[in-house]
Design a protein around this motif. Sequence first.
Motif, PDB file in Angstrom:
ATOM      1  N   ARG A 189       0.811  -1.214   0.000  1.00 32.19           N
ATOM      2  CA  ARG A 189       0.000   0.000   0.000  1.00 32.19           C
ATOM      3  C   ARG A 189       0.847   1.267   0.000  1.00 32.19           C
ATOM      4  O   ARG A 189       0.399   2.305   0.416  1.00 32.19           O
ATOM      5  N   GLY A 190       2.044   1.175  -0.434  1.00 31.55           N
ATOM      6  CA  GLY A 190       2.838   2.391  -0.548  1.00 31.55           C
ATOM      7  C   GLY A 190       3.920   2.486   0.499  1.00 31.55           C
ATOM      8  O   GLY A 190       4.400   1.496   1.013  1.00 31.55           O
ATOM      9  N   ARG A 191       4.251   3.708   0.843  1.00 24.77           N
ATOM     10  CA  ARG A 191       5.396   3.977   1.724  1.00 24.77           C
ATOM     11  C   ARG A 191       4.952   4.344   3.132  1.00 24.77           C
ATOM     12  O   ARG A 191       5.384   5.337   3.687  1.00 24.77           O
ATOM     13  N   GLY A 192       4.081   3.553   3.736  1.00 29.56           N
ATOM     14  CA  GLY A 192       3.649   3.837   5.092  1.00 29.56           C
ATOM     15  C   GLY A 192       2.667   4.990   5.177  1.00 29.56           C
ATOM     16  O   GLY A 192       2.522   5.598   6.221  1.00 29.56           O
ATOM     17  N   GLU A 193       1.997   5.309   4.085  1.00 31.14           N
ATOM     18  CA  GLU A 193       1.042   6.405   4.061  1.00 31.14           C
ATOM     19  C   GLU A 193      -0.364   5.839   3.911  1.00 31.14           C
ATOM     20  O   GLU A 193      -0.565   4.784   3.339  1.00 31.14           O
ATOM     21  N   TRP A 194      -1.339   6.580   4.401  1.00 32.88           N
ATOM     22  CA  TRP A 194      -2.733   6.201   4.189  1.00 32.88           C
ATOM     23  C   TRP A 194      -3.099   6.517   2.748  1.00 32.88           C
ATOM     24  O   TRP A 194      -2.711   7.538   2.208  1.00 32.88           O
ATOM     25  N   ARG A 195      -3.829   5.612   2.121  1.00 30.38           N
ATOM     26  CA  ARG A 195      -4.251   5.844   0.753  1.00 30.38           C
ATOM     27  C   ARG A 195      -5.750   5.642   0.646  1.00 30.38           C
ATOM     28  O   ARG A 195      -6.281   4.652   1.111  1.00 30.38           O
ATOM     29  N   TRP A 196      -6.422   6.568   0.015  1.00 32.53           N
ATOM     30  CA  TRP A 196      -7.848   6.452  -0.232  1.00 32.53           C
ATOM     31  C   TRP A 196      -8.066   5.595  -1.466  1.00 32.53           C
ATOM     32  O   TRP A 196      -7.345   5.704  -2.443  1.00 32.53           O
ATOM     33  N   GLN A 197      -9.086   4.758  -1.420  1.00 29.69           N
ATOM     34  CA  GLN A 197      -9.487   3.963  -2.572  1.00 29.69           C
ATOM     35  C   GLN A 197     -10.901   4.376  -2.962  1.00 29.69           C
ATOM     36  O   GLN A 197     -11.757   4.564  -2.097  1.00 29.69           O
ATOM     37  N   ARG A 198     -11.160   4.501  -4.243  1.00 26.98           N
ATOM     38  CA  ARG A 198     -12.489   4.875  -4.726  1.00 26.98           C
ATOM     39  C   ARG A 198     -13.125   3.671  -5.404  1.00 26.98           C
ATOM     40  O   ARG A 198     -12.471   2.965  -6.170  1.00 26.98           O
ATOM     41  N   TYR A 199     -14.396   3.468  -5.132  1.00 27.12           N
ATOM     42  CA  TYR A 199     -15.146   2.371  -5.722  1.00 27.12           C
ATOM     43  C   TYR A 199     -16.405   2.935  -6.357  1.00 27.12           C
ATOM     44  O   TYR A 199     -17.054   3.798  -5.790  1.00 27.12           O
ATOM     45  N   LEU A 200     -16.724   2.437  -7.522  1.00 25.00           N
ATOM     46  CA  LEU A 200     -17.884   2.908  -8.251  1.00 25.00           C
ATOM     47  C   LEU A 200     -18.928   1.805  -8.280  1.00 25.00           C
ATOM     48  O   LEU A 200     -18.633   0.663  -8.628  1.00 25.00           O
ATOM     49  N   THR A 201     -20.153   2.141  -7.888  1.00 28.88           N
ATOM     50  CA  THR A 201     -21.240   1.176  -7.906  1.00 28.88           C
ATOM     51  C   THR A 201     -22.542   1.897  -8.208  1.00 28.88           C
ATOM     52  O   THR A 201     -22.671   3.096  -7.941  1.00 28.88           O
ATOM     53  N   ASN A 202     -23.486   1.165  -8.761  1.00 28.69           N
ATOM     54  CA  ASN A 202     -24.792   1.759  -8.992  1.00 28.69           C
ATOM     55  C   ASN A 202     -25.797   1.356  -7.905  1.00 28.69           C
ATOM     56  O   ASN A 202     -26.956   1.727  -7.955  1.00 28.69           O
ATOM     57  N   VAL A 203     -25.336   0.588  -6.920  1.00 32.32           N
ATOM     58  CA  VAL A 203     -26.175   0.224  -5.777  1.00 32.32           C
ATOM     59  C   VAL A 203     -25.908   1.251  -4.681  1.00 32.32           C
ATOM     60  O   VAL A 203     -24.839   1.265  -4.079  1.00 32.32           O
ATOM     61  N   LEU A 204     -26.876   2.090  -4.435  1.00 31.80           N
ATOM     62  CA  LEU A 204     -26.686   3.178  -3.478  1.00 31.80           C
ATOM     63  C   LEU A 204     -27.251   2.874  -2.098  1.00 31.80           C
ATOM     64  O   LEU A 204     -26.986   3.614  -1.154  1.00 31.80           O
TER      65      LEU A 204
ATOM     66  N   PRO B 228     -27.103   1.093   1.228  1.00 30.97           N
ATOM     67  CA  PRO B 228     -26.119   0.320   1.997  1.00 30.97           C
ATOM     68  C   PRO B 228     -26.709  -0.937   2.624  1.00 30.97           C
ATOM     69  O   PRO B 228     -25.967  -1.818   3.051  1.00 30.97           O
ATOM     70  N   LYS B 229     -28.056  -1.032   2.674  1.00 29.27           N
ATOM     71  CA  LYS B 229     -28.667  -2.261   3.199  1.00 29.27           C
ATOM     72  C   LYS B 229     -28.550  -3.400   2.182  1.00 29.27           C
ATOM     73  O   LYS B 229     -28.499  -4.560   2.556  1.00 29.27           O
ATOM     74  N   ARG B 230     -28.519  -3.063   0.902  1.00 25.65           N
ATOM     75  CA  ARG B 230     -28.378  -4.075  -0.144  1.00 25.65           C
ATOM     76  C   ARG B 230     -26.924  -4.457  -0.375  1.00 25.65           C
ATOM     77  O   ARG B 230     -26.618  -5.604  -0.691  1.00 25.65           O
ATOM     78  N   LEU B 231     -26.034  -3.486  -0.277  1.00 24.21           N
ATOM     79  CA  LEU B 231     -24.622  -3.730  -0.550  1.00 24.21           C
ATOM     80  C   LEU B 231     -23.786  -2.809   0.336  1.00 24.21           C
ATOM     81  O   LEU B 231     -23.724  -1.606   0.096  1.00 24.21           O
ATOM     82  N   SER B 232     -23.160  -3.388   1.343  1.00 22.81           N
ATOM     83  CA  SER B 232     -22.354  -2.582   2.264  1.00 22.81           C
ATOM     84  C   SER B 232     -21.003  -2.256   1.633  1.00 22.81           C
ATOM     85  O   SER B 232     -20.597  -2.869   0.638  1.00 22.81           O
ATOM     86  N   ILE B 233     -20.293  -1.327   2.234  1.00 24.70           N
ATOM     87  CA  ILE B 233     -18.971  -0.942   1.721  1.00 24.70           C
ATOM     88  C   ILE B 233     -17.998  -2.114   1.821  1.00 24.70           C
ATOM     89  O   ILE B 233     -17.147  -2.296   0.956  1.00 24.70           O
ATOM     90  N   VAL B 234     -18.156  -2.947   2.839  1.00 20.83           N
ATOM     91  CA  VAL B 234     -17.287  -4.120   2.987  1.00 20.83           C
ATOM     92  C   VAL B 234     -17.517  -5.084   1.822  1.00 20.83           C
ATOM     93  O   VAL B 234     -16.572  -5.638   1.255  1.00 20.83           O
ATOM     94  N   GLU B 235     -18.782  -5.253   1.428  1.00 18.96           N
ATOM     95  CA  GLU B 235     -19.102  -6.120   0.295  1.00 18.96           C
ATOM     96  C   GLU B 235     -18.583  -5.527  -1.022  1.00 18.96           C
ATOM     97  O   GLU B 235     -18.110  -6.258  -1.890  1.00 18.96           O
ATOM     98  N   VAL B 236     -18.674  -4.217  -1.153  1.00 18.21           N
ATOM     99  CA  VAL B 236     -18.161  -3.559  -2.362  1.00 18.21           C
ATOM    100  C   VAL B 236     -16.659  -3.795  -2.486  1.00 18.21           C
ATOM    101  O   VAL B 236     -16.168  -4.156  -3.557  1.00 18.21           O
ATOM    102  N   VAL B 237     -15.941  -3.619  -1.391  1.00 14.31           N
ATOM    103  CA  VAL B 237     -14.491  -3.830  -1.406  1.00 14.31           C
ATOM    104  C   VAL B 237     -14.178  -5.289  -1.733  1.00 14.31           C
ATOM    105  O   VAL B 237     -13.282  -5.577  -2.534  1.00 14.31           O
ATOM    106  N   ALA B 238     -14.932  -6.221  -1.158  1.00  8.94           N
ATOM    107  CA  ALA B 238     -14.701  -7.644  -1.425  1.00  8.94           C
ATOM    108  C   ALA B 238     -14.981  -7.982  -2.893  1.00  8.94           C
ATOM    109  O   ALA B 238     -14.241  -8.753  -3.513  1.00  8.94           O
ATOM    110  N   LEU B 239     -16.043  -7.398  -3.452  1.00  9.85           N
ATOM    111  CA  LEU B 239     -16.356  -7.640  -4.865  1.00  9.85           C
ATOM    112  C   LEU B 239     -15.265  -7.100  -5.783  1.00  9.85           C
ATOM    113  O   LEU B 239     -14.853  -7.758  -6.746  1.00  9.85           O
ATOM    114  N   TYR B 240     -14.793  -5.888  -5.500  1.00 15.05           N
ATOM    115  CA  TYR B 240     -13.716  -5.313  -6.302  1.00 15.05           C
ATOM    116  C   TYR B 240     -12.438  -6.145  -6.181  1.00 15.05           C
ATOM    117  O   TYR B 240     -11.723  -6.354  -7.156  1.00 15.05           O
TER     118      TYR B 240
END
Length: 127
Positions: free
Chosen positions: A9-24, A26-38
């Motif tokens: 993940r780089g040189r010991g720095e925090w990095r933001w990741q962006r995910y694009l989905t058309n499911v808005l 969060p009850k249908r698709l949580s952020i954890v599920e989005v990350v797992a799918l990606y």
Amino acid sequence: MYPPDAPDRGRGEWRWQRYLTNVLDPKRLSIVEVVALYDARWKRETSFLLIKRLLDRRMWVGSQNGIWLQVVATFLMYALLLDLCDDVAQALGVQLEAISVEMVYRGLYHYVWQWHRVSTKETRPAI
């Protein structure tokens, strides 16, 4: 965001990741599920890229059945290669993710050459 000590993940720095989905919702698709799918999708994409690069399979035949047989044979070779990588990781006492599939594949040539050299040396009559 990934923590600074996350692998690759780089040189010991925090990095933001962006995910694009058309499911808005969060009850249908949580952020954890989005990350797992990606993550799963990315692993598939890199596997296909690795297969294409390492095995360099070109279609030798034009019939639909022949192409299908080549695709299946290529994936079978890749499955065997991953099994070999798992054995290498186990022998070294490390996680499979720490083993480079490409290096194991490229090392096969040298291993087989050395094995053939040693085996033919033992079967030759001593002079």
